[in-house]
Design a protein around this motif. Structure first.
Motif, short mmCIF file in Angstrom:
data_model
loop_
_atom_site.label_atom_id
_atom_site.label_comp_id
_atom_site.label_asym_id
_atom_site.label_seq_id
_atom_site.Cartn_x
_atom_site.Cartn_y
_atom_site.Cartn_z
N THR A 217 60.50 39.86 60.12
CA THR A 217 60.41 41.06 59.29
C THR A 217 61.77 41.35 58.64
OG1 THR A 217 58.72 42.00 60.76
CG2 THR A 217 59.87 43.51 59.28
N PRO A 218 61.81 41.48 57.32
CA PRO A 218 63.08 41.78 56.65
C PRO A 218 63.70 43.08 57.15
CG PRO A 218 61.42 41.11 55.05
CD PRO A 218 60.70 41.31 56.35
N PHE A 222 62.00 46.78 58.01
CA PHE A 222 62.08 47.38 59.35
C PHE A 222 62.73 48.77 59.26
CE2 PHE A 222 63.92 48.30 63.45
CZ PHE A 222 62.93 47.90 64.34
N ASN A 223 63.83 48.87 58.52
CA ASN A 223 64.50 50.16 58.37
C ASN A 223 63.58 51.22 57.79
OD1 ASN A 223 66.99 49.39 59.40
ND2 ASN A 223 67.81 48.77 57.41
N GLU A 224 62.80 50.83 56.81
CA GLU A 224 61.89 51.78 56.16
C GLU A 224 60.82 52.26 57.13
OE1 GLU A 224 58.85 52.01 52.32
OE2 GLU A 224 60.15 50.26 52.61
N SER A 225 60.32 51.33 57.97
CA SER A 225 59.25 51.69 58.90
C SER A 225 59.73 52.53 60.06
CB SER A 225 58.58 50.41 59.43
OG SER A 225 57.95 49.69 58.39
N PHE A 226 60.95 52.23 60.57
CA PHE A 226 61.44 52.89 61.77
C PHE A 226 62.54 53.92 61.50
CE2 PHE A 226 59.36 49.17 63.44
CZ PHE A 226 58.83 49.58 64.66
N ASP A 236 69.30 38.86 57.51
CA ASP A 236 68.18 39.07 56.60
C ASP A 236 66.97 39.65 57.32
OD1 ASP A 236 69.58 38.05 54.40
OD2 ASP A 236 68.98 36.00 54.89
N THR A 237 66.81 39.31 58.60
CA THR A 237 65.63 39.71 59.35
C THR A 237 66.02 40.52 60.58
OG1 THR A 237 65.60 37.73 60.76
CG2 THR A 237 64.48 37.59 58.61
N ILE A 238 65.06 41.24 61.13
CA ILE A 238 65.33 42.02 62.33
C ILE A 238 65.59 41.08 63.51
CG2 ILE A 238 62.90 42.24 63.01
CD1 ILE A 238 65.77 44.85 63.35
N ARG A 272 64.64 29.88 67.77
CA ARG A 272 64.66 31.19 67.14
C ARG A 272 63.75 32.17 67.86
NH1 ARG A 272 60.26 32.45 63.80
NH2 ARG A 272 58.77 30.76 63.48
N LEU A 273 63.96 33.45 67.59
CA LEU A 273 63.04 34.48 68.04
C LEU A 273 61.79 34.46 67.17
CD1 LEU A 273 65.53 37.46 68.57
CD2 LEU A 273 64.70 35.83 70.26
#
Length: 290
Positions: A217-218, A222-226, A236-238, A272-273
């Motif tokens: 997730t970019p 993520f910032n916008e959602s949480f 670039d990603t969470i 990777r995660l």
């Protein structure tokens, strides 16, 4: 005396290139760097594209690798206990989405065999076969040492038509496992399947304040959602943000707190995660998605 032939310099360059190719393959190269130099020059001359160069480099890398270098570590192995019932088995299959699982007896040092998911379909779909156990479905497990050359292992995978091998250390303890996909990814890069595509850029509510979040997730999404403010310049990603905070490749089940959120690794591989479980306070929970 000058050479008026306009193709003279091009011909000399071509001859030089062919001479170098011939010199590499007419005698044993001094080291792999000789071949890497030739491949790099071939890309510069547009004789091969970047993807082809990447695969050739991958082949050369594989030739020097051992099973220990690419195996999925023991701690990240998804296994099934020999005494599991179908009710206990199905959640494991649904969570991991693998086609093969090592079957263990008590712990991961005691591998009884390999279960192919397709082998249990006839038992789950046929009501006349209600009485069964995993021992009836086991296939032999292939055991290899950590020092096994990866190129030799790939050849065995192809010749003997198996897809998974259990890696053991010098004392016989299980170190991890290797699949044919792990080897191919060293050559062609990450192989995404349909489950990876479904998880990408996805945030799903699992409970009141618990969410399943793809590691891909970019950060801005993520910032916008949480309602968080993780720096997009850090990653670039969470998943990249979380990995950086851990400072090492975390194992499944490890957790860390960041910006008032608890991130727990629910799925990862050796590189990777893949998926995170995010638990947050009530006041910064994302709105329910449609």
């Amino acid at each position: 005396m000058s050479d008026d032939n306009p193709h003279s310099s091009r011909g000399s360059a071509g001859k030089s290139w062919l001479d170098r190719i011939a010199s590499i393959f007419s005698a044993e190269p001094q080291d792999i760097s000789d071949l890497q130099d030739i491949i790099a020059e071939a890309e510069v001359r547009n004789l091969i594209d970047n993807d082809t160069k990447g695969m050739l480099d991958g082949v050369l890398d594989v030739s020097s690798m051992r099973a220990r270098d690419i195996m999925i570590p023991r701690s990240q192995m998804a296994t099934v206990d020999i005494d599991h019932t179908i009710e206990q088995l199905l959640p494991i299959l649904m969570e991991n989405n693998h086609s093969r699982y090592p079957i263990v007896n008590e712990d991961k040092d005691h591998i009884e065999g390999i279960l192919l998911v397709k082998d249990i379909l006839q038992y789950t779909l046929d009501p006349t076969k209600a009485e069964w156990n995993l021992r009836d479905l086991l296939r032999p497990a292939v055991i290899i040492p950590e020092s096994k050359r990866v190129d030799a292992l790939l050849k065995e995978f192809r010749q003997k038509r198996y897809h998974m091998a259990i890696v053991v250390d010098e004392y016989g303890g299980v170190s991890g496992l290797v699949t044919i996909e792990d080897i191919l990814e060293q050559i062609v890069g990450e192989i995404e399947d349909e489950h990876d595509l479904e998880e990408e850029h996805d945030i799903k509510r699992m409970a009141s304040h618990v969410f399943k979040v793809s590691a891909l997730t970019p950060v801005d999404e993520f910032n916008e959602s949480f309602q968080t403010s993780f720096d997009e310049e850090d990653a670039d990603t969470i998943g990249g943000i979380v990995l950086h905070a851990f400072g090492h490749m975390p194992e499944k089940g490890e957790s860390i707190q960041l910006r008032g959120l608890t991130f727990k690794v629910s799925k990862s591989n050796s590189r990777r995660l893949v998926q995170l479980q995010v638990t947050c306070a009530k006041d910064n929970s994302p709105a329910e998605e449609e």
